[in-house]
Design a protein around this motif. Structure first.
Motif, PDB file in Angstrom:
ATOM      1  N   LEU A 167     -23.926  15.657 -42.742  1.00 15.67           N
ATOM      2  CA  LEU A 167     -22.716  14.827 -42.776  1.00 15.67           C
ATOM      3  C   LEU A 167     -21.625  15.515 -43.583  1.00 15.67           C
ATOM      4  CD1 LEU A 167     -21.122  12.131 -42.451  1.00 15.67           C
ATOM      5  CD2 LEU A 167     -22.299  11.343 -44.538  1.00 15.67           C
ATOM      6  N   GLY A 168     -21.975  16.033 -44.763  1.00 20.40           N
ATOM      7  CA  GLY A 168     -20.996  16.734 -45.590  1.00 20.40           C
ATOM      8  C   GLY A 168     -20.419  17.938 -44.880  1.00 20.40           C
ATOM      9  N   THR A 169     -21.271  18.681 -44.173  1.00 17.56           N
ATOM     10  CA  THR A 169     -20.800  19.828 -43.395  1.00 17.56           C
ATOM     11  C   THR A 169     -19.762  19.395 -42.375  1.00 17.56           C
ATOM     12  OG1 THR A 169     -22.897  21.030 -43.636  1.00 17.56           O
ATOM     13  CG2 THR A 169     -21.498  21.631 -41.777  1.00 17.56           C
ATOM     14  N   HIS A 170     -20.076  18.326 -41.645  1.00 17.53           N
ATOM     15  CA  HIS A 170     -19.171  17.850 -40.590  1.00 17.53           C
ATOM     16  C   HIS A 170     -17.836  17.380 -41.170  1.00 17.53           C
ATOM     17  CE1 HIS A 170     -18.054  16.052 -36.722  1.00 17.53           C
ATOM     18  NE2 HIS A 170     -17.618  15.016 -37.427  1.00 17.53           N
ATOM     19  N   ILE A 171     -17.884  16.636 -42.258  1.00 19.14           N
ATOM     20  CA  ILE A 171     -16.660  16.091 -42.845  1.00 19.14           C
ATOM     21  C   ILE A 171     -15.763  17.207 -43.372  1.00 19.14           C
ATOM     22  CG2 ILE A 171     -15.751  14.726 -44.761  1.00 19.14           C
ATOM     23  CD1 ILE A 171     -16.803  12.997 -42.506  1.00 19.14           C
TER      24      ILE A 171
ATOM     25  N   ARG B 146     -15.832  27.342 -49.521  1.00 25.72           N
ATOM     26  CA  ARG B 146     -17.009  27.498 -50.379  1.00 25.72           C
ATOM     27  C   ARG B 146     -17.862  26.236 -50.354  1.00 25.72           C
ATOM     28  NH1 ARG B 146     -13.552  29.934 -55.440  1.00 25.72           N
ATOM     29  NH2 ARG B 146     -13.253  32.059 -54.619  1.00 25.72           N
ATOM     30  N   LEU B 147     -17.194  25.081 -50.426  1.00 27.07           N
ATOM     31  CA  LEU B 147     -17.925  23.814 -50.395  1.00 27.07           C
ATOM     32  C   LEU B 147     -18.652  23.661 -49.064  1.00 27.07           C
ATOM     33  CD1 LEU B 147     -18.609  21.099 -51.701  1.00 27.07           C
ATOM     34  CD2 LEU B 147     -16.461  20.190 -50.777  1.00 27.07           C
ATOM     35  N   LEU B 148     -17.987  24.062 -47.984  1.00 28.62           N
ATOM     36  CA  LEU B 148     -18.617  24.030 -46.663  1.00 28.62           C
ATOM     37  C   LEU B 148     -19.883  24.874 -46.658  1.00 28.62           C
ATOM     38  CD1 LEU B 148     -18.631  23.408 -43.598  1.00 28.62           C
ATOM     39  CD2 LEU B 148     -17.150  25.416 -43.306  1.00 28.62           C
TER      40      LEU B 148
END
Length: 383
Positions: free
Chosen positions: A121-125, A138-140
């Motif tokens: 989910l975090g990746t998609h957002i 970097r966060l991705l």
């Protein structure tokens, strides 16, 4: 505008569309499409698809309940805060189950899958709604790596600090609300040990830009070109195979952390986990030999097709299996889709780490992670 800029308004608008009365009355296809656009390939989007596929429209209020819980967290703590809350809650449950029940227990498996789902989910957002800044990239990378421990212990708290919105403990505790596990429970996820992922450590080495750890002493080729990157990957896979077969290899390949990080970079996070740390129920010499044989096969593929060609072939074959199973019973279809999901995650991580041009790498990874396979194949043809 901050370096961690993200389109909060769009995300909230989409939540209101999914969490309101119109969502309850909308068609099954519209609900499925809107859920995927917002949540990506996650259990919550699968929940929306299941509502239409099974004709179980009576469960729509439960779906809306989850959407509204997410919306409330975003309104109270922002998008990054919401991701920190749901991931922290998922990790807390997983660590508790792992410590109290052990890795072999079904509850531990399901809580680990939930953690992986929240990382997805975090990746998609971040990928679809985050501004194309260096810190978001970097966060991705951290979300794509699936290292939940690093994210909750180090990365996400620092994001909150940077934004001046550190979360108090009572806010983080909201992530343990059972509502966030409703999609998984409703879908009645099957325990499939072959898809299990290992526990992770917050202090595992990683490139400071968010890519897989890559010590300079193993770089034997110019990876700024596709041919050079392919030759480097062949070299690394050869050394990893030697380390696995013989139990030893010249430095730095005698370092388990190097072998792990480079196996993840060349074959994908889940693939490496299932090779090096398989679930206790399936761990065996035969299991390891099967993965070593696949490594040898991958080297042959790279020699014939290059990195992108090998990845494209994998995705094409896996998608074909899913399409052939489309008319099977829902449980079987879901299992194939979960296998495809891990294959896509693996492929995207390899693309992200190996395609020489970072913009091209990001674009191809996004097409994969958004399941735009035809567009991905079309772009690959242009390379």
């Amino acid at each position: 505008m901050t370096d961690y800029e993200i389109d909060t308004d769009d995300i909230l608008t989409r939540h209101r569309q999914l969490g309101g009365l119109k969502a309850l009355a909308s068609s099954a296809q519209k609900l499925t499409d809107r859920s995927f656009e917002l949540y990506g390939p996650t259990n919550l989007a699968d929940f929306a698809k299941w509502l239409g596929r099974a004709g179980n429209l009576a469960a729509k209020p439960q779906f809306v309940q989850v959407v509204q819980a997410n919306q409330q967290n975003i309104m109270a703590h922002g998008v990054y805060g919401w991701l920190q809350i749901v991931l922290t809650g998922a990790v807390y449950q997983y660590r508790r189950d792992l410590n109290m029940r052990g890795r072999s227990d079904d509850a531990t498996y399901l809580s680990r899958q939930h953690v992986d789902d929240v990382c997805r989910l975090g990746t998609h957002i971040v990928l679809n709604y985050g501004a194309p800044t260096v810190v978001n990239r970097r966060l991705l990378g951290h979300f794509m790596s699936g290292n939940y421990a690093r994210l909750v212990d180090h990365v996400l708290p620092k994001v909150g600090e940077s934004l001046g919105s550190e979360l108090p403990s009572d806010a983080l505790e909201q992530g343990a609300n059972p509502v966030f596990r409703l999609p998984q429970q409703t879908l009645q996820m099957t325990v499939v040990h072959e898809l299990d992922l290992r526990p992770m450590d917050a202090d595992e080495p990683i490139d400071h830009e968010g890519f897989a750890y890559w010590p300079d002493e193993i770089k034997q080729n110019d990876v700024s070109t596709s041919d050079g990157a392919t030759q480097q990957m062949i070299y690394e896979l050869t050394m990893i195979t030697r380390a696995l077969q013989e139990g030893s290899a010249p430095a730095p390949w005698d370092d388990a952390s190097v072998v792990r990080s480079r196996l993840e970079a060349t074959m994908g996070i889940a693939w490496a986990s299932q090779c090096l740390d398989p679930h206790p129920e399936i761990a065996s010499d035969e299991h390891t030999d099967m993965y070593i044989a696949e490594l040898i096969s991958r080297v042959e593929q790279l020699q014939e097709r290059g990195i992108i060609g090998a990845i494209s072939s994998d995705i094409f074959q896996t998608r074909q299996l899913v399409e052939e199973a489309a008319n099977d019973d829902p449980a079987t279809v879901m299992l194939y889709e979960r296998a495809l999901r891990q294959s896509v995650d693996n492929a995207a991580w390899v693309v992200f780490n190996w395609v020489p041009d970072i913009q091209t790498a990001g674009f191809l990874a996004q097409l994969l992670l958004d399941y735009q396979f035809d567009a991905f194949f079309a772009e690959v043809e242009k390379l």
